[in-house]
Design an enzyme around this catalytic site. Structure first.
Site, short mmCIF file in Angstrom:
data_model
loop_
_atom_site.label_atom_id
_atom_site.label_comp_id
_atom_site.label_asym_id
_atom_site.label_seq_id
_atom_site.Cartn_x
_atom_site.Cartn_y
_atom_site.Cartn_z
N HIS A 7 0.81 -1.21 0.00
CA HIS A 7 0.00 0.00 0.00
C HIS A 7 0.85 1.27 0.00
O HIS A 7 0.32 2.37 -0.24
CB HIS A 7 -0.99 0.01 1.18
CG HIS A 7 -0.37 0.22 2.53
ND1 HIS A 7 -0.09 -0.80 3.40
CD2 HIS A 7 0.02 1.35 3.16
CE1 HIS A 7 0.42 -0.32 4.51
NE2 HIS A 7 0.51 0.99 4.39
N ASP A 42 0.26 -7.77 1.46
CA ASP A 42 0.58 -6.34 1.53
C ASP A 42 2.09 -6.11 1.58
O ASP A 42 2.57 -5.27 2.34
CB ASP A 42 -0.10 -5.68 2.74
CG ASP A 42 -0.06 -4.15 2.65
OD1 ASP A 42 0.09 -3.64 1.52
OD2 ASP A 42 -0.16 -3.48 3.69
N GLY A 72 3.18 6.64 8.19
CA GLY A 72 4.54 6.85 7.71
C GLY A 72 5.49 5.75 8.15
O GLY A 72 6.56 5.57 7.59
N ASN A 73 5.09 4.99 9.21
CA ASN A 73 5.88 3.84 9.66
C ASN A 73 5.69 2.62 8.76
O ASN A 73 6.46 1.67 8.83
CB ASN A 73 5.52 3.45 11.09
CG ASN A 73 6.29 4.24 12.12
OD1 ASN A 73 5.73 5.11 12.78
ND2 ASN A 73 7.57 3.95 12.28
N SER A 74 4.63 2.63 7.95
CA SER A 74 4.34 1.47 7.12
C SER A 74 5.54 1.10 6.26
O SER A 74 6.13 1.95 5.59
CB SER A 74 3.14 1.75 6.21
OG SER A 74 1.96 1.86 6.94
N GLY A 76 -10.13 -23.85 -5.18
CA GLY A 76 -11.41 -23.32 -5.60
C GLY A 76 -12.57 -23.62 -4.67
O GLY A 76 -13.60 -24.16 -5.12
#
Length: 384
Positions: free
Chosen positions: A126, A156, A228-230, A286
């Site tokens: 992200h 992510d 901002g730490n991401s 599936g």
């Protein structure tokens, strides 16, 4: 008169001798008696005591922070918004303004961790998602443009790369050896104020069902993690990387002591797959499933209280071809015990596509074993 002069000369000689001795032995006494020079203030003449150099104390984590800080970078991204502005698709608006809409750049801020001297950097998907330009700022002030190597939206995670010499790669730790109560440090660039280190402990391990990612196995920490730490580093007290800071639980947008990091073991596996083949290839059979709870088992008279209850089967998929039906309960996948949907997703994802996998299921109170040819998990739909 001569006698007095001799006594005075002898006294002066003794005084000078004493002064020279004191100057040599205790010079600080002499400095304390000096009168401030003309124009100097009283504060200029005050003598202060400087503490001696000391080794780090047992409660300091300066060495751990010092080893890891150079490897944590700031990531700046920009995205051109003008061409995709919704007004440009309005015929009435275009009739008057045409293509004279100015280009708009949207910048975002995040963090990343240098994991290889070759310039590979781990961060969150992200942070770099849909970015047109990516710039990396190192702790030593150097800047470099970055290219996107690949992303994995379901965890992510993303890998970018820069080309600079003498890159300080972090040492990967062992997340499987981490325990609740271990001291950890979070490093990143919260709110753009600059590189920041915060301290906390590991609050929990193996957090799932948070609905943050498709595949979840988070380290929970109370080390302050903010916007901002991401993509930044969660390290142990030796300065080794334990996880990639990803998300927080907050009703205000600020840290309330509940942060989550992706374990370095997961990040390493994803990174290697992205570098090797550009994406992460996972197994897929599936099915749609839901957890079996004691309440659900009691309500429907299910013979077990754990496992993955198959709620739906994708027509034409591997499970459909193998004869699985809605209502079946998946108990094992390739010998691994399945207690819930998260176990099922992780176990199936680890299976090599194109190979046969043996699974056991419960149908009408009877156990069945089936062989399923594993397919390739389709990529998640792109968010526009």
């Amino acid at each position: 008169m001569r006698r007095y002069w001799l006594l005075f000369a002898q006294a002066v000689t003794v005084a000078l001798a004493l002064f020279m001795v004191v100057t040599a032995v205790r010079p600080d006494w002499v400095r304390a008696l000096r009168v401030p020079a003309q124009g100097a203030t009283v504060a200029d003449s005050v003598q202060v005591r400087q503490a001696p150099l000391l080794a780090p104390t047992a409660g300091s984590y300066r060495d751990a922070a010092g080893r890891a800080i150079p490897s944590v970078v700031n990531i700046l991204t920009s995205k051109s918004m003008g061409k995709n502005h919704p007004l440009l698709r309005d015929p009435f608006f275009r009739r008057f303004f045409g293509d004279r809409i100015p280009q708009q750049d949207q910048s975002s801020l995040g963090s990343g961790v240098i994991v290889s001297p070759d310039g590979y950097i781990l961060t969150n998907n992200h942070v770099v998602e849909a970015a047109d330009e990516i710039e990396v700022v190192l702790a030593d002030g150097r800047k470099a443009p970055a290219v996107l190597v690949g992303t994995d939206p379901e965890t992510d995670l993303a890998v970018i790369r820069i080309k600079l010499a003498n890159l300080p790669a972090i040492v990967l730790g062992r997340a499987e050896q981490a325990r609740v109560g271990d001291v950890v440090l979070a490093i990143g660039n919260p709110f753009g104020v600059g590189q920041t280190v915060t301290m906390g402990i590991i609050s929990a391990l193996g957090r799932t069902n948070l609905r943050i990612n498709q595949f979840e196995n988070f380290i929970q920490t109370d080390a302050a993690i903010n916007f901002g730490n991401s993509g930044g580093a969660l390290i142990d007290t030796n300065g080794n990387l334990l996880g990639i800071n990803t998300a927080i639980y907050s009703q205000t947008g600020g840290s309330v002591g509940i942060g989550f990091a992706i374990p370095v073991s997961t990040a390493k596996t994803v990174m290697e797959a992205i570098i090797r083949q550009g994406r992460v290839v996972r197994g897929w059979i599936g099915i749609e499933s839901q957890d079996i709870t004691p309440e659900l088992a009691q309500s429907f008279g299910l013979p077990v209280e754990e496992g993955a209850l198959i709620a739906g089967v994708v027509e034409g998929g591997p499970a459909h071809r193998a004869g699985l039906l809605p209502g079946d309960i998946l108990l094992t996948v390739a010998g691994k015990r399945i207690t819930n949907t998260a176990d099922m997703l992780n176990a199936v994802a680890e299976l090599p596509p194109g190979k046969q996998a043996r699974m056991t299921l419960m149908r009408r109170n009877r156990a069945h074993a089936v062989n399923i040819e594993v397919g390739v998990r389709p990529p998640p739909p792109r968010v526009r």
